[in-house]
Design an enzyme around this catalytic site. Structure first.
Site, short mmCIF file in Angstrom:
data_model
loop_
_atom_site.label_atom_id
_atom_site.label_comp_id
_atom_site.label_asym_id
_atom_site.label_seq_id
_atom_site.Cartn_x
_atom_site.Cartn_y
_atom_site.Cartn_z
N GLY A 121 66.49 3.84 44.48
CA GLY A 121 65.60 3.76 43.33
C GLY A 121 65.77 4.93 42.38
O GLY A 121 65.13 5.98 42.55
N TYR A 122 66.67 4.78 41.40
CA TYR A 122 66.80 5.79 40.35
C TYR A 122 66.20 5.23 39.04
O TYR A 122 65.38 5.86 38.41
CB TYR A 122 68.25 6.14 40.04
CG TYR A 122 69.14 6.58 41.19
CD1 TYR A 122 68.62 7.27 42.28
CD2 TYR A 122 70.51 6.32 41.14
CE1 TYR A 122 69.47 7.68 43.32
CE2 TYR A 122 71.35 6.74 42.17
CZ TYR A 122 70.83 7.41 43.25
OH TYR A 122 71.66 7.81 44.25
N SER A 123 66.68 4.03 38.64
CA SER A 123 66.35 3.51 37.30
C SER A 123 64.88 3.15 37.16
O SER A 123 64.27 2.61 38.09
CB SER A 123 67.17 2.25 37.02
OG SER A 123 68.53 2.50 37.22
N GLU A 238 78.93 6.67 44.70
CA GLU A 238 78.67 5.28 44.28
C GLU A 238 79.81 4.76 43.40
O GLU A 238 80.32 3.66 43.59
CB GLU A 238 77.33 5.20 43.53
CG GLU A 238 77.04 3.79 43.01
CD GLU A 238 75.63 3.61 42.45
OE1 GLU A 238 74.85 4.57 42.47
OE2 GLU A 238 75.34 2.49 41.99
N GLU A 364 79.82 3.12 28.73
CA GLU A 364 79.67 4.15 27.69
C GLU A 364 79.41 5.51 28.35
O GLU A 364 79.96 6.53 27.94
CB GLU A 364 78.53 3.79 26.73
CG GLU A 364 78.81 2.62 25.80
CD GLU A 364 78.69 1.27 26.50
OE1 GLU A 364 78.13 1.20 27.61
OE2 GLU A 364 79.16 0.27 25.93
C1 LIG Z 1 74.10 -5.21 39.27
C2 LIG Z 1 73.26 -3.99 39.03
C3 LIG Z 1 72.73 -3.33 40.12
C4 LIG Z 1 71.94 -2.19 39.92
N1 LIG Z 1 71.40 -1.59 41.02
C5 LIG Z 1 70.60 -0.51 40.85
C6 LIG Z 1 69.98 0.10 41.99
O1 LIG Z 1 70.15 -0.34 43.13
N2 LIG Z 1 69.18 1.16 41.78
C7 LIG Z 1 68.95 1.68 40.53
O2 LIG Z 1 68.24 2.68 40.41
N3 LIG Z 1 69.52 1.12 39.43
C8 LIG Z 1 70.32 0.03 39.56
N4 LIG Z 1 70.90 -0.57 38.45
C9 LIG Z 1 70.54 -0.07 37.12
C10 LIG Z 1 71.65 0.66 36.40
O3 LIG Z 1 71.91 1.90 37.00
C11 LIG Z 1 71.18 0.81 34.94
O4 LIG Z 1 71.05 -0.50 34.40
C12 LIG Z 1 72.17 1.61 34.13
O5 LIG Z 1 72.20 2.94 34.54
C13 LIG Z 1 71.83 1.53 32.61
O6 LIG Z 1 70.52 1.85 32.38
P1 LIG Z 1 69.59 0.91 31.47
O7 LIG Z 1 69.72 -0.49 31.99
O8 LIG Z 1 68.24 1.50 31.42
O9 LIG Z 1 70.26 0.92 30.03
P2 LIG Z 1 70.09 2.06 28.93
O10 LIG Z 1 70.27 3.39 29.54
O11 LIG Z 1 68.83 1.79 28.20
O12 LIG Z 1 71.32 1.76 28.02
C14 LIG Z 1 71.31 0.76 26.99
C15 LIG Z 1 72.65 0.83 26.25
O13 LIG Z 1 72.78 2.11 25.61
C16 LIG Z 1 73.99 2.74 26.01
N5 LIG Z 1 73.78 4.19 26.16
C17 LIG Z 1 72.76 4.81 26.78
N6 LIG Z 1 72.91 6.16 26.73
C18 LIG Z 1 74.09 6.39 26.10
C19 LIG Z 1 74.81 7.56 25.74
N7 LIG Z 1 74.35 8.78 26.05
N8 LIG Z 1 75.98 7.41 25.10
C20 LIG Z 1 76.46 6.18 24.77
N9 LIG Z 1 75.81 5.02 25.07
C21 LIG Z 1 74.64 5.13 25.73
C22 LIG Z 1 74.32 2.15 27.37
O14 LIG Z 1 75.71 2.23 27.65
C23 LIG Z 1 73.85 0.69 27.18
O15 LIG Z 1 74.85 -0.05 26.54
C24 LIG Z 1 71.69 -1.70 38.61
C25 LIG Z 1 72.23 -2.37 37.52
C26 LIG Z 1 73.01 -3.50 37.71
C27 LIG Z 1 73.57 -4.21 36.51
#
Ligand SMILES: Cc1cc2nc3c(=O)[nH]c(=O)nc-3n(C[C@H](O)[C@H](O)[C@H](O)COP(=O)(O)OP(=O)(O)OC[C@H]3O[C@@H](n4cnc5c(N)ncnc54)[C@H](O)[C@@H]3O)c2cc1C
Length: 380
Positions: A121-123, A238, A364
């Site tokens: 659980g990070y996100s 990871e 990204e």
């Molecule tokens: C199949 C799957 C499994 C997952 N499993 C887990 C899990 O077990 N535990 C967990 O904690 N999370 C999990 N995640 C979540 C995942 O880590 C996040 O979705 C990911 O880190 C992106 O965060 P966000 O969805 O909040 O998008 P955001 O961070 O809101 O990003 C939105 C958009 O903005 C872009 N963006 C953001 N910041 C920047 C920057 N500094 N420079 C350029 N572009 C940027 C991103 O690339 C993206 O296109 C999972 C995701 C998927 C798809």
């Protein structure tokens, strides 16, 4: 590095292939939780899991090359990986590195046997890429932390026993400095899991709500405020895990079969496109060998995992897009249709592969890491 296999490695490969053929779960069993768990137990009993983990906690004595051969044979046989892959890739290694003796004794063995499955659980709704902004609060109350907040996209939370969770223990100083890592029993009162429906129709990940969950203070991993360091090293594992688990051999065979089926095998434009994929797939294999050679020789390059994750997950999408383009309208047919080559796998894969450039940090974000940490470009 010598890229030829030694006679011992060739013998090991044959032995592994024979073992997998005799022990892998049947195709119809592969999505059943208990069959998948039993498969991991067999892998552990045969000493294929926990390479590099201390022997007293059940680690296997596989060399990095044997580990790579084992992974290749698993992929070649189309056999599933272990159900507790996330715990094997990064939770166990984090406990080995930062855990107390009591935590190692308590948690490592059940990770290997899949008796306890882990989620991460990070996100949170407001912090994905910007993970240091996590708000989920853990407040110390005597011998407990009281945790409240929300996590999202937690893979496998609905079947997990334990939660490797990033929490905020302080709001003082820079945002990353107030983070800590807790190990939470998912059966604790106040943990609520709500599955999220994916575009593939599966529900692999979840929202997790924590309502004043009381967690024994002994379940803090490392020190208070060390959460950012722990998660940063877990993310390297990871990304290497995601990059290392992608295998293109079978995917390429399927694409070649589809191009023959659709009469494109001698079309120069299609041949060029397939050759391009074959070359890139070979590059990923060289990446993986390089990373293995680095680990054999103790060369640490943590940011290579970002480059590898970026390249392999983008390539998975080029593979599934090519599959869709080759099959044309047939590619929209789903599993079970008599008219669709590959039993609808192409459509499923196309939808699933979208997630791979997001999970573990988006493309990204990986490009930013490569730009700053590998190429040394200035931070804008
Ligand atoms: C199949 C799957 C499994 C997952 N499993 C887990 C899990 O077990 N535990 C967990 O904690 N999370 C999990 N995640 C979540 C995942 O880590 C996040 O979705 C990911 O880190 C992106 O965060 P966000 O969805 O909040 O998008 P955001 O961070 O809101 O990003 C939105 C958009 O903005 C872009 N963006 C953001 N910041 C920047 C920057 N500094 N420079 C350029 N572009 C940027 C991103 O690339 C993206 O296109 C999972 C995701 C998927 C798809």
């Amino acid at each position: 590095m010598d890229l030829d296999y030694s006679p011992e490695e060739i013998a090991f490969r044959e032995q592994v292939a024979a073992w997998i053929a005799a022990n892998a779960p049947r195709a119809d069993e592969r999505r059943e939780l208990e069959a998948w768990r039993a498969w991991q137990k067999r892998l552990h009993a045969a000493r294929f899991l926990g390479a590099g983990w201390p022997a007293e906690y059940g680690g296997a004595k596989l060399s990095p090359m044997q580990q790579a051969i084992f992974n290749e044979e698993l992929a070649r046989a189309g056999a599933p990986g272990p159900i507790n892959a996330m715990a094997l890739w990064w939770v166990g290694p984090a406990i080995i590195r930062y855990g107390t003796e009591a935590q190692k004794k308590r948690f490592l063995q059940p990770i290997l046997t899949a008796d306890e499955i882990w989620a991460t659980g990070y996100s949170e709704p407001g912090s994905g890429s910007d993970m240091a902004a996590a708000k989920c609060r853990a407040v110390r109350d005597g011998d407990f932390y009281v945790v409240s907040g929300q996590k999202v996209w937690t893979t496998l939370a609905h079947i997990s026993d334990w939660y490797f969770i990033l929490v905020r223990t302080s709001t003082e100083g820079p945002k990353w400095a107030g983070l800590s890592l807790l190990l939470i029993d998912m059966k604790s009162p106040g943990v609520e899991v709500r599955p999220i429906r994916q575009i593939t129709g599966d529900s692999e990940f979840n929202e997790v709500f924590l309502h004043d969950v009381r967690v024994p203070a002994e379940n803090l991993l490392g020190a208070e405020g060390q959460g950012w360091e722990i998660v940063s090293s877990a993310l390297v594992n990871e990304r290497s895990g995601i990059a290392g688990s992608v295998r293109f051999d079978q995917g390429f065979d399927r694409i070649v079969a589809s191009s023959r089926l659709r009469g494109h095998a001698s079309d120069p434009l299609w041949r060029q496109r397939l050759a391009d994929l074959a070359i890139k797939a070979r590059v990923t294999k060289s990446f993986q060998l390089r990373s293995m050679s680095d680990s054999i020789h103790g060369r640490i390059n943590p940011h290579m995992s970002a480059a590898m994750k970026l390249f392999t997950t983008e390539l998975t999408q080029r593979f599934s897009e090519t599959g869709i383009d080759l099959l044309g309208a047939y590619a929209t047919l789903w599993e079970g249709s008599a008219h669709v080559p590959d039993d609808g796998r192409c459509a499923y894969q196309y939808l699933y592969d979208r997630s791979m450039t997001i999970a573990g940090g988006t493309s990204e974000v990986q490009r930013n890491i490569v730009a700053q940490r590998v190429l040394g470009l200035p931070r804008k």
